[in-house]
Design a protein around this motif. Structure first.
Motif, short mmCIF file in Angstrom:
data_model
loop_
_atom_site.label_atom_id
_atom_site.label_comp_id
_atom_site.label_asym_id
_atom_site.label_seq_id
_atom_site.Cartn_x
_atom_site.Cartn_y
_atom_site.Cartn_z
N ARG A 211 0.82 -1.21 0.00
CA ARG A 211 0.00 0.00 0.00
C ARG A 211 0.86 1.26 0.00
N ARG B 57 0.39 4.43 -2.46
CA ARG B 57 0.21 5.81 -1.99
C ARG B 57 1.25 6.75 -2.59
N LYS C 43 0.72 10.05 -5.01
CA LYS C 43 1.30 11.36 -4.72
C LYS C 43 2.08 11.87 -5.93
#
Length: 207
Positions: free
Chosen positions: A65, A69, A73
């Motif tokens: 994960r 993420r 970003k």
């Protein structure tokens, strides 16, 4: 929107895996497809970014994960689309990329595929204060080495960086030494880091 898929790997290609989820094959583009287990092994979870555009729906997948993420970003930065973000993650391990952003290491960032000086500056400006909670110990160890220190004149220039990324994935020095012995005579002098990673992972995956 799809956030993760769980199933068995049906195929591993150089840019993507096909994940069999209850009889449906999903093509999932990955930074390093060979980190996933071989066809027919136990079911795995792949964390997904579901990218929708006018002419296509694409799935980008990650083993953790945290990588998912960081990918999300990265694509918030002007000039970085999903393909460039995927190249960033294939060319440098996530902790290294995060540390470089926090330490404003433009030299490191511009070594990543598709990243020029202006884009590196935007990455630092846009993300430096937005990566809290991402990354491991590397985040707190400034990357002080000059890019020239990554280049060993006796090997393909990108190999030291690729090696560090592979070590971050859990491979041992002994495993990487064996892979390098097989790879070094097959490479072009200007072989890119992402290409080195993929070729090394294919050999590691094959045992």
């Amino acid at each position: 929107m799809i956030d993760f898929l769980r199933g068995q790997v049906a195929y591993v290609e150089t840019e993507y895996i096909v994940l069999d989820v209850q009889g449906v094959g999903y093509r999932v583009f990955c930074p390093n497809p060979y980190v996933f287990p071989a066809k027919g092994q136990d079911a795995i979870t792949v964390y997904i970014h579901h990218h929708v555009r006018e002419d296509a729906q694409l799935l980008f997948g990650f083993p953790t994960r945290e990588e998912q993420r960081l990918f999300r970003k990265l694509i918030e930065v002007s000039g970085i689309g999903p393909r460039v973000a995927l190249g960033i993650l294939s060319g440098g391990n996530p902790d290294g990329v995060i540390a470089a952003i926090h330490n404003e290491n433009i030299a490191f960032l511009t070594k990543l595929p598709g990243i020029g000086k202006k884009t590196a500056q935007r990455m630092i400006l846009d993300l430096k204060d937005k990566l809290e909670g991402l990354g491991g110990a590397t985040l707190f160890n400034p990357i002080s080495a000059d890019v020239s220190e990554l280049d060993d004149v006796n090997v393909t220039p990108g190999w030291p960086e690729a090696r560090e990324a592979l070590k971050a994935l859990g491979y041992t020095d002994a495993e990487l030494d064996r892979v390098w012995a097989k790879l070094k005579d097959q490479l072009k002098p200007d072989e890119e880091v992402d290409s080195l990673m993929k070729k090394a992972l294919k050999l590691l995956y094959a045992g």
